[in-house]
Every structure is written in structure tokens, then in C-alpha cells.
Design a protein around this motif. Structure first.
Motif, short mmCIF file in Angstrom:
data_model
loop_
_atom_site.label_atom_id
_atom_site.label_comp_id
_atom_site.label_asym_id
_atom_site.label_seq_id
_atom_site.Cartn_x
_atom_site.Cartn_y
_atom_site.Cartn_z
N VAL A 1 -84.50 78.23 -2.27
CA VAL A 1 -83.86 76.97 -2.62
C VAL A 1 -83.65 77.00 -4.14
N VAL A 2 -82.43 76.81 -4.59
CA VAL A 2 -82.16 76.86 -6.03
C VAL A 2 -83.07 75.85 -6.73
N ALA A 3 -83.83 76.32 -7.71
CA ALA A 3 -84.88 75.50 -8.32
C ALA A 3 -84.31 74.50 -9.32
N PHE A 4 -84.84 73.28 -9.30
CA PHE A 4 -84.54 72.26 -10.30
C PHE A 4 -85.83 72.02 -11.07
N ALA A 5 -86.79 71.30 -10.48
CA ALA A 5 -88.09 71.07 -11.11
C ALA A 5 -89.15 71.45 -10.09
N SER A 6 -89.72 72.63 -10.28
CA SER A 6 -90.49 73.25 -9.20
C SER A 6 -91.72 72.48 -8.75
N SER A 7 -92.32 71.69 -9.64
CA SER A 7 -93.53 70.97 -9.21
C SER A 7 -93.17 69.69 -8.46
N LEU A 8 -91.88 69.39 -8.35
CA LEU A 8 -91.43 68.16 -7.69
C LEU A 8 -90.51 68.43 -6.49
N ASP A 9 -89.79 69.55 -6.51
CA ASP A 9 -88.79 69.84 -5.48
C ASP A 9 -89.42 69.98 -4.09
N GLN A 10 -88.85 69.32 -3.11
CA GLN A 10 -89.25 69.52 -1.71
C GLN A 10 -88.02 69.39 -0.82
N ALA A 11 -87.97 70.22 0.19
CA ALA A 11 -86.89 70.13 1.18
C ALA A 11 -87.27 69.16 2.28
N GLY A 12 -86.27 68.62 2.95
CA GLY A 12 -86.50 67.75 4.11
C GLY A 12 -85.18 67.51 4.81
N PRO A 13 -85.21 66.85 5.96
CA PRO A 13 -83.98 66.61 6.72
C PRO A 13 -83.39 65.22 6.47
N ILE A 14 -82.08 65.10 6.71
CA ILE A 14 -81.42 63.80 6.85
C ILE A 14 -80.79 63.79 8.24
N THR A 15 -81.03 62.73 8.99
CA THR A 15 -80.58 62.65 10.38
C THR A 15 -80.19 61.20 10.70
N ARG A 16 -79.75 60.99 11.96
CA ARG A 16 -79.36 59.63 12.32
C ARG A 16 -80.51 58.84 12.96
N THR A 17 -81.56 59.52 13.42
CA THR A 17 -82.70 58.80 13.98
C THR A 17 -84.01 59.37 13.45
N VAL A 18 -85.06 58.60 13.61
CA VAL A 18 -86.39 59.03 13.17
C VAL A 18 -86.84 60.24 13.99
N GLU A 19 -86.58 60.20 15.30
CA GLU A 19 -86.99 61.33 16.14
C GLU A 19 -86.26 62.61 15.72
N ASP A 20 -84.96 62.50 15.41
CA ASP A 20 -84.20 63.68 14.98
C ASP A 20 -84.80 64.27 13.70
N ALA A 21 -85.21 63.39 12.79
CA ALA A 21 -85.83 63.87 11.55
C ALA A 21 -87.11 64.63 11.86
N ALA A 22 -87.87 64.13 12.83
CA ALA A 22 -89.13 64.77 13.21
C ALA A 22 -88.85 66.16 13.80
N ILE A 23 -87.82 66.25 14.64
CA ILE A 23 -87.49 67.54 15.27
C ILE A 23 -87.07 68.55 14.20
N LEU A 24 -86.21 68.13 13.29
CA LEU A 24 -85.74 69.07 12.25
C LEU A 24 -86.86 69.46 11.30
N LEU A 25 -87.69 68.47 10.92
CA LEU A 25 -88.75 68.78 9.95
C LEU A 25 -89.72 69.81 10.51
N LYS A 26 -89.96 69.74 11.82
CA LYS A 26 -90.89 70.72 12.41
C LYS A 26 -90.37 72.15 12.20
#
Lengths: 490, 95
Positions: A207-232
């Protein structure tokens, strides 16, 4: 076929599994939607042929009963994730011609689980921005408009392309990253769900670095369950990232729908900031009422150093960025300007390659790390950061999670905050504390303002307690019954 | 505190960014505005507080010091602005 782009990720997986449609059909519907939505400028690179190839391969796996947990699901990828053989720009001219020869760990896990890539999503340059206006490819235009008004609005930033694409049905889910609020603020602005997990949950490798001690990846989805599935799929230990946590990845989706009865929810009094719109205040009260109705106990808590979080962030993040972005020197990859000597080549390449906001932050970072200022600024900011993290530790002695608004306003018009960097930075006032402390935070759509724009509520959890956030997010989602979608104008 | 034009020039040099002369004064104003806003950090009592350098409070992992990957110049050089054989071509470093 347009209905295939209205499905949730969960519904799509069910439909694929029941053979109601193939991944090729599902993917083709999305490819067409992406092409039709070019006025949004959400994708800066469309990869329709790759998508259809991946979809056909997925259909073959499913036919052979070898389907993975995300098999056949078309996703958009923020153009900060390196993708092998597919141009990756970080929204910057300096990487305008960069094609990685490797795949980020997060995206490789999505492909391992069978997902299909539709293309690369627009973002603020190097993820530095809150409105997508710093992208070298031009801003993303939100699919949302104010009622009775055609003024183009921001989808938020930096993951504006991800949020806009998910809101407009241009993918079933998207990857995003969050250094100070870049997943949660765009999710709030577009009526989508976004979670920044605990620092270390998702590998930063590739992942192209910006501020390494703060950067984290995660999902954006249309439902909470979808976010859970992608995050796993996105989570898990990676030896190639030394800050990646070697911990079990729970089945996040199993937490959605669980009772939250008896949970103690903290409401931080310092988040009632001056000038907060009454609608945001009312939404927050509504969220509190929803969780109380779900059986939670509401507790007022204090996070006394909250107001210092943004100024501390604007030392720490630029300092790390100035160091991280030193690699763009025009020698091994990226833009090289023609100049007479080595130093001139460096200086000219970087001047031509970086946009104004990125340059400003590199200069601030260089300044606060320079001799004579290091202790006064950088070291002081790291100590304030500890104070902010300690505030949370103390609060989590009394409560299980916190509830706050995600952003201090609804989406604003493109150009509205462009002349005042500090006004733009204030967008992250409720989200940035979470990055400094390394905690998980989630934005859930909770309602519309008087002009018909989405507003989000933020849940903040203890380290590695994303599970509870999914339960609480699910409870808010169920209570809010948020079904509004942007009316199609593109 | 006010950042003057000379400081901007010095910092731009340190950061290896050629800022055109026309940008120096505006940058001085913009950065001064941001630094003035940041100045409020001086109100915080940081006596005896350890600086927080990482969001992960565990020791850095160690691994054996062995080569795990390599021997693939084509991949390394794939994005080189200029190359000659298996080498990057860079501007003259030593006169």
C-alpha cells in the motif's frame, strides 16, 4: 441487468452460490455501470477485460466446487494498493506511469478468496485530503446532490472514489485506507459503511505509504455485514509488514445481528464541538436512543485531549510523509524531470510530480523534523499523542465502545473549502483521534439532513474489538433503516 | 510562529523540492497559518510522558537475516526512467 448492481455483496454471493446468475453476468453489469458513470470520475483506471477474465475463472471454480469466500464478487480497488501489472498512481503525477511488478498483501488476499477487480479508484494524492480535490486526475463527483440543486458535491476523501463507487452501484464493495479519517468521512458523506480496523489488522505491504504509524486499510460497502465479509478477507498477519499483528482473524460477519444488550456505550462530551450543526447533534441523540433501545447503557465519558488531536496529527502525519515520500526521487521509478545535475533532477522531478497539498505537507514535515525544531514540534506531538491514547484507555475502563458523529457536517460542495487548509483539516476532527490511538472505528449511515444528504455515526472500539463494532453497527443499521440512494443523474 | 521566506527556501531545499520564487511568499503565509494553529499543543502538560512512536505496543518482530527474495532484475528495473542493461542510469553524481 441493472438490478445486479443494486445487490449487496452478501446477496450477490448468495445469488452466485444458487446459480441465479454467473460472475460473468454480475461483472458485466458492473462494467457497464462503470462505463456509464464516467462523469463521477470515480475510477481512474477501468480494467474491464481483466474483470471479465477473472469472472470467467471464478465461474469455472464455482462449477468445480472450488469457490472461495468472495468468489465472483466485483470490487473496486483504491489506487493506493499496488496491483501487479496494473498501473498504480496514488492519485499523483509522480507515479503517473508506475506499473507495479507485485501485488499488495490486502489485494492478493481478495483475489485468493475469488474476488474480481473492476479497476482502480480515484483518491486524494497520496491519500492527503478530505475532499478528493487533491487528486492529479481531478476530483471525484459525489453521486449525491442536495435536493433541488445540481451543484457538484465532494464524496469526501481521501477514499472518495471508493465511497462514490459503492454508493453509485459501481462495485459491490471497495478497498480504502484511513490515515486520519479517509475511510470513515467519505463513508459518512455517501451513505455507505466504512471501517478502519485496529492498526496492524491489515497488512500495509504494497500500500503506497503516507504516514506509516497511522495508515490502515479497510473496506467501504453498502451494509455492515458486507464490510464484515470484506474485512475478514483483507485481514491477517503478514510477515512482510513488521507492524502486522499476529492474531486470529474472527469471522466478523458472525457478529452482525448479535444482541448488544448490556453493552456500555460512552458518549464523549468533548465531541460536542462549537458550531456543530443542530442536525448532527440531533442525529447523535438519535443514535444514543437507538442503542439505548437495543439494551445498551449510555455513559458520558471524557476524552480531555480531543481538541489537541488534529494539531498533533498535522505534525505526526506530515513528518512521516516527508520521510516516506523521500523515495520519490526520479531515479528508480516514477517521474524524472530532465535537469542538469543530480540535485536539480531531484528538485525538479519532485516539483513537477507532486501537487500543492502534498508539497505543503512535505515542507511542514521537513520543517518540524529539522534541527532545532524536532523537540519543540515532533517530540511534543508524540507525547500529546500518548495523552490522547491514554484518554481512550481510561474511557475503555468504563465503557465497551464509544458513539460519536463521524464528521462535523454533511458533504460540502467541490471548491468550498479549497482555500483554507485548516478548515479542510477540521473535517477529520472526530475521526483522527482513532488513528492516533490505533483503535478500530466504523462509520454507519444513520440518516439524511434537511437537504437530503447522508450523515453517519461513528463507533469506536477497543483494540482488536471490531466484532463488537459490527454488532453495534448492525444494531444502528437495523434501527436507522437507511435505504436512501442517490438519484441517478449521470 | 511566523515562517518567513528564507525558512521556506531552506526547507524546500532540504526536501529537494524546487519551489518557484512566486510560490515562496504564499507558502510562507500558508505554513505560518498552519503552524499558528498547531501552536496550541504548547498548552498540553507533557511532563513525564513517553513519546508514542507506534500504535502497536509490542516489540518489533525479528527474523533470520537471510535473503528471502531477489535475483530478478527485470522486475526491479521495470519502472526505471532510464536503464542500461541491468543498471539504473542516473545523472552524474561525482564530478
Amino acid at each position: 441487468m441493472s438490478s445486479l448492481t443494486d445487490l449487496t455483496l452478501r446477496e450477490a454471493l448468495d445469488g452466485l452460490s444458487a446459480r441465479t446468475f454467473s460472475s460473468e453476468e454480475l461483472t458485466r453489469a458492473h462494467v457497464e455501470a462503470v462505463e456509464a458513470a464516467r462523469p463521477l470520475n470515480a475510477y481512474i483506471l477501468e480494467t474491464p477485460e481483466k474483470a471479465l477474465d477473472m469472472a470467467r475463472a471464478s465461474d469455472a471454480r464455482r462449477a468445480a466446487a472450488e469457490a472461495g469466500p468472495l468468489d465472483g464478487v466485483p470490487l473496486g480497488i483504491k489506487d493506493l494498493f499496488c496491483t501487479d501489472g496494473v498501473r498504480t498512481t496514488a492519485g499523483s503525477r509522480i507515479l503517473g506511469g508506475f506499473t507495479p511488478t507485485y501485488e499488495s498483501t490486502v489485494t492478493s488476499q481478495l483475489w485468493r478468496d475469488g474476488a474480481v477487480m473492476l479497476g482502480k479508484l480515484n483518491l486524494d494524492e497520496f491519500a492527503m485530503g478530505s475532499s478528493n480535490e487533491t487528486s492529479a486526475f481531478g476530483p471525484v463527483v459525489s453521486p449525491w446532490r442536495r435536493r433541488g440543486d445540481t451543484a457538484p458535491l465532494t464524496p469526501g476523501g481521501s477514499s472518495g472514489g471508493s465511497a462514490a463507487a459503492v454508493a453509485a452501484g459501481l462495485c459491490l464493495g471497495a478497498t480504502a485506507t484511513d490515515t486520519g479519517g479517509s475511510i470513515r468521512q467519505p463513508a459518512a458523506f455517501t451513505g455507505t459503511v466504512g471501517i478502519k480496523p485496529t492498526y496492524g489488522r491489515c497488512s500495509r505491504w504494497g500500500v503506497v505509504a503516507f504516514a506509516s504509524s497511522l495508515d490502515q486499510a479497510g473496506p467501504i460497502t453498502r451494509t455492515v455485514e458486507d464490510a464484515a465479509i470484506l474485512l475478514k478477507s483483507m485481514s491477517g498477519h503478514d510477515p512482510k509488514d513488521s507492524t502486522s499483528l499476529d492474531v486470529e482473524v474472527p469471522d466478523f460477519a458472525s457478529f452482525v445481528g448479535r444482541s448488544v444488550k448490556g453493552m456500555r456505550i460512552g458518549v464523549p462530551r468533548e465531541y460536542r464541538v462549537d458550531g456543530m450543526p443542530a442536525e448532527i447533534e440531533a442525529l447523535w441523540e438519535q443514535g444514543i436512543a437507538w442503542l439505548r433501545d437495543a439494551g445498551c447503557e449510555i455513559v458520558e465519558v471524557s476524552l480531555p485531549h480531543t481538541r489537541y488531536a488534529l494539531p498533533a496529527y498535522y505534525i505526526v502525519a506530515p513528518a512521516e510523509a516527508s520521510s516516506n515520500l523521500a523515495r520519490y526521487d526520479g531515479m528508480r521509478y516514477g517521474l524524472r524531470a530532465e535537469a542538469s545535475g543530480l540535485t536539480d533532477t531531484y528538485e525538479k522531478s519532485r516539483a513537477e510530480g507532486f501537487g500543492e497539498e502534498v508539497k505543503r505537507r512535505i515542507l511542514i514535515g521537513t520543517y518540524v523534523l529539522s534541527a532545532g525544531y524536532y523537540d519543540a514540534y515532533y517530540l511534543r506531538a508524540l507525547k500529546v499523542r500518548r495523552r490522547i491514547a491514554d484518554d481512550f484507555t481510561e474511557a475503555f475502563g468504563k465503557v465497551d465502545a464509544l458513539l460519536t458523529p463521524t464528521a462535523p457536517s454533511a458533504a460540502f460542495a467541490l471548491g468550498e473549502n479549497a482555500d483554507d487548509p485548516v478548515a479542510m483539516y477540521l473535517n477529520d476532527i472526530f475521526t483522527v483521534t482513532v488513528n492516533l490511538a490505533g483503535l478500530p472505528g466504523m462509520s454507519v449511515p444513520a440518516g439524511l439532513d434537511a437537504r437530503g444528504l447522508p450523515l453517519g455515526l461513528q463507533l469506536i472500539g477497543r483494540p482488536l474489538d471490531e466484532g463488537l463494532l459490527f454488532s453495534l453497527g448492525g444494531a444502528i443499521e437495523a434501527a436507522a433503516g437507511f435505504t436512501a440512494k442517490p438519484a441517478r443523474w449521470w | 510562529m511566523a515562517i518567513d521566506a528564507a525558512t521556506v527556501r531552506k526547507v524546500a531545499r532540504l526536501a529537494r523540492i524546487a519551489e518557484p520564487e512566486a510560490r515562496i511568499e504564499p507558502l510562507a503565509r500558508e505554513i505560518s497559518g498552519i503552524m499558528d494553529w498547531i501552536e496550541q499543543l504548547s498548552e498540553v502538560d507533557i511532563e513525564g510522558v513517553e513519546p508514542m512512536t507506534s500504535a502497536v505496543s509490542r516489540p518489533a518482530p525479528l527474523r533470520d537475516d537471510v535473503v528471502t527474495e531477489g535475483g530478478d532484475p527485470e522486475r526491479i528495473l521495470a519502472n526505471a526512467p532510464r536503464r542500461a542493461g541491468d543498471f539504473f542510469v542516473v545523472p552524474k553524481v561525482v564530478e
